[in-house]
Design a protein around this motif. Structure first.
Motif, short mmCIF file in Angstrom:
data_model
loop_
_atom_site.label_atom_id
_atom_site.label_comp_id
_atom_site.label_asym_id
_atom_site.label_seq_id
_atom_site.Cartn_x
_atom_site.Cartn_y
_atom_site.Cartn_z
N ASP A 46 79.47 -56.40 49.15
CA ASP A 46 78.25 -56.25 49.29
C ASP A 46 77.78 -56.07 50.70
O ASP A 46 78.66 -56.14 51.67
CB ASP A 46 77.41 -57.46 48.60
N ALA A 66 73.50 -46.90 49.52
CA ALA A 66 74.32 -47.77 48.83
C ALA A 66 75.45 -46.70 48.18
O ALA A 66 76.49 -47.08 48.11
CB ALA A 66 73.62 -47.97 47.42
N CYS A 111 78.87 -48.13 49.26
CA CYS A 111 79.79 -48.55 48.16
C CYS A 111 80.98 -47.73 47.89
O CYS A 111 81.98 -48.32 47.53
CB CYS A 111 78.79 -48.95 47.03
N SER A 124 84.37 -49.92 47.85
CA SER A 124 85.23 -50.15 46.45
C SER A 124 86.41 -49.37 46.53
O SER A 124 87.54 -49.93 46.37
CB SER A 124 84.21 -49.29 45.45
N THR A 159 82.18 -46.02 40.83
CA THR A 159 81.50 -46.95 41.51
C THR A 159 79.91 -47.01 41.71
O THR A 159 79.39 -45.79 41.31
CB THR A 159 81.68 -46.44 43.14
N SER A 160 79.16 -48.03 41.33
CA SER A 160 78.05 -48.26 41.15
C SER A 160 77.43 -49.44 42.02
O SER A 160 78.29 -49.96 42.93
CB SER A 160 77.68 -48.52 39.74
N SER A 161 76.37 -49.80 41.84
CA SER A 161 75.60 -50.90 42.71
C SER A 161 74.55 -51.45 42.25
O SER A 161 73.78 -50.83 41.25
CB SER A 161 75.27 -50.22 44.08
N TYR A 162 74.10 -52.70 42.59
CA TYR A 162 72.94 -53.32 42.09
C TYR A 162 72.07 -53.37 43.55
O TYR A 162 72.52 -53.84 44.45
CB TYR A 162 73.00 -54.84 41.66
N GLN A 163 70.98 -52.87 43.46
CA GLN A 163 70.14 -52.93 44.92
C GLN A 163 68.81 -53.72 44.61
O GLN A 163 68.43 -54.17 43.76
CB GLN A 163 69.73 -51.40 44.90
N VAL A 223 72.71 -55.47 48.94
CA VAL A 223 73.25 -54.19 47.64
C VAL A 223 74.63 -54.92 47.30
O VAL A 223 75.65 -55.33 48.25
CB VAL A 223 73.36 -53.01 48.41
N THR A 224 74.59 -54.93 46.26
CA THR A 224 76.00 -55.45 45.50
C THR A 224 76.79 -54.23 45.04
O THR A 224 76.43 -53.81 43.83
CB THR A 224 75.77 -56.45 44.40
N CYS A 225 78.05 -53.90 45.50
CA CYS A 225 78.89 -52.99 44.89
C CYS A 225 79.75 -53.26 43.95
O CYS A 225 80.46 -54.33 44.01
CB CYS A 225 79.50 -52.20 46.25
#
Length: 392
Positions: free
Chosen positions: A183, A202, A206, A210, A226-230, A243-245
């Protein structure tokens, strides 16, 4: 005849004894005069005097009480020891109570201090603290993405939606939808910038996070990206900037951790992957427009891939490999030598026609598996993931 008058008694000498030997009573004080001083400064019942001859009530020393409390509280034993030692002379000097409390505080504090020293020396305190941290870590888990931490695997009840509200942490051995790779904190904005700017930040950050977390890309299933929560606009106002990767899928859940970095790889494995991975990454970044439409972009990309090939050649050649893997790595090095020659022709093409002439030969010279035998010899994943699609 009149009765005779009794003869009055002769008065005794002043200050002499009364008949029977009793002393004369002392003088009384006159009305309005102060009382004579009693044993504690006044007569019984007078302000400041001890009632009915009893000694005054003594106060309890406050430091003695604090010493006992500090000795009982596990995190303050040295303080309790000091307070108890200071309290004892004060109690004697001021004629206070609390000597037993101070002694008990000193004893408890001394025992606790000894246990603390033993725990630090033996590592027991460290183990206990780690256990406490683990318990707090478990307690902090919630049904939301914002509490996820690096290395955790999870099931996403929202199935890939950007703003998750139903995320459950599970053991990585169980089927799961994603794994946290790291993150970072968004900086540089005085107010909520909107989804677009954060999306762009992100995506870049990320991808790098990753890639470092999962160096062995062949372990990653084809449909994992690869994605993320923002942060949202609402969470941003509450102070959320994280931001969580993640590496996640919207399709079939996968099992097992995807982590392959310095925490799980040997130095030889890590060196190999760091040398070869840039070739794999750049091979998926070929420009969308062909050389007839954007020749310069294609030639620039070919030059970048050529540089990655030459860097890998040097990395393989200069490293001291284990005897069990030297033959496979030497064979891979020869393949990369050939590939470098053909990609050099592609990167120096003078026009689109020359580029097309060198294009097929360059791709055919590049090892398709990028060293499957060398990977196997080093104990890495020996085959790329099956299925359609490309890697993140």
């Amino acid at each position: 005849m009149e009765p005779s008058q009794p003869t009055p008694p002769t008065p005794p000498p002043a200050g002499g004894p009364q008949p029977g030997g009793w002393p004369a009573p002392g003088p009384y004080t006159s009305p309005g005069m102060p009382y004579a001083a009693g044993p504690y400064g006044g007569p019984p019942g007078a302000p400041g005097a001890a009632p009915y001859g009893r000694p005054p009530r003594r106060s309890t020393n406050g430091l003695a009480i604090a010493s006992l409390v500090s000795g009982i509280v596990c995190c303050l034993p040295p303080l309790g020891l000091v307070l108890g030692l200071v309290a004892l002379p004060q109690i004697r000097k001021k004629e206070q109570t609390g000597r037993g409390l101070a002694i008990a505080g000193i004893a408890l504090s001394a025992a606790s201090s000894l246990l603390l020293v033993v725990g630090l020396a033996s590592g027991g305190f460290s183990s206990a603290w780690k256990g406490f941290q683990k318990g707090m870590d478990e307690a902090a888990r919630s049904e939301g993405a914002y509490s996820l931490r690096t290395g955790q695997c999870f099931i996403d009840g929202n199935k890939g939606e950007k703003y998750a509200t139903d995320v459950k942490v599970v053991d990585c051995a169980r089927p799961h939808d994603g794994e946290v790779t790291g993150d970072f904190k968004v900086t540089g904005f005085d107010k909520w910038p909107g989804d677009g700017p954060i999306d762009r930040i992100a995506e870049t950050r990320c991808e790098a996070i990753s890639s470092s977390y999962a160096l062995d890309t062949w372990k990653i299933p084809r449909d994992v990206w690869t994605s993320s929560y923002q942060p949202t606009g609402q969470s941003w106002r509450r102070g959320d900037r994280m931001v969580t990767c993640v590496l996640a899928t919207e399709k079939t859940p996968f099992s097992g951790s995807l982590r392959s970095d310095s925490t799980s790889l040997s130095p030889d494995q890590e060196h190999f992957l760091l040398s070869l991975n840039p070739i794999e990454r750049l091979s998926y970044e070929e420009p969308e427009d062909d050389p007839d439409e954007d020749f310069e972009a294609n030639r620039k990309w070919a030059g970048e891939l050529l540089a990655a090939i030459d860097s890998a050649r040097a990395g393989l050649r200069d490293h001291d490999w284990p005897d069990t893997s030297k033959a496979a790595l030497a064979a891979l090095g020869k393949e990369l030598d050939t590939a470098s020659k053909h990609w050099g022709e592609l990167a120096t093409a003078t026009d689109a026609d020359a580029y097309w002439e060198a294009y097929d030969a360059a791709w055919e010279a590049l090892p398709e598996d990028l060293g499957a035998d060398a990977r196997t010899a080093l104990g890495l994943t020996g085959a790329p993931p099956a299925g359609e699609g490309t890697q993140a």
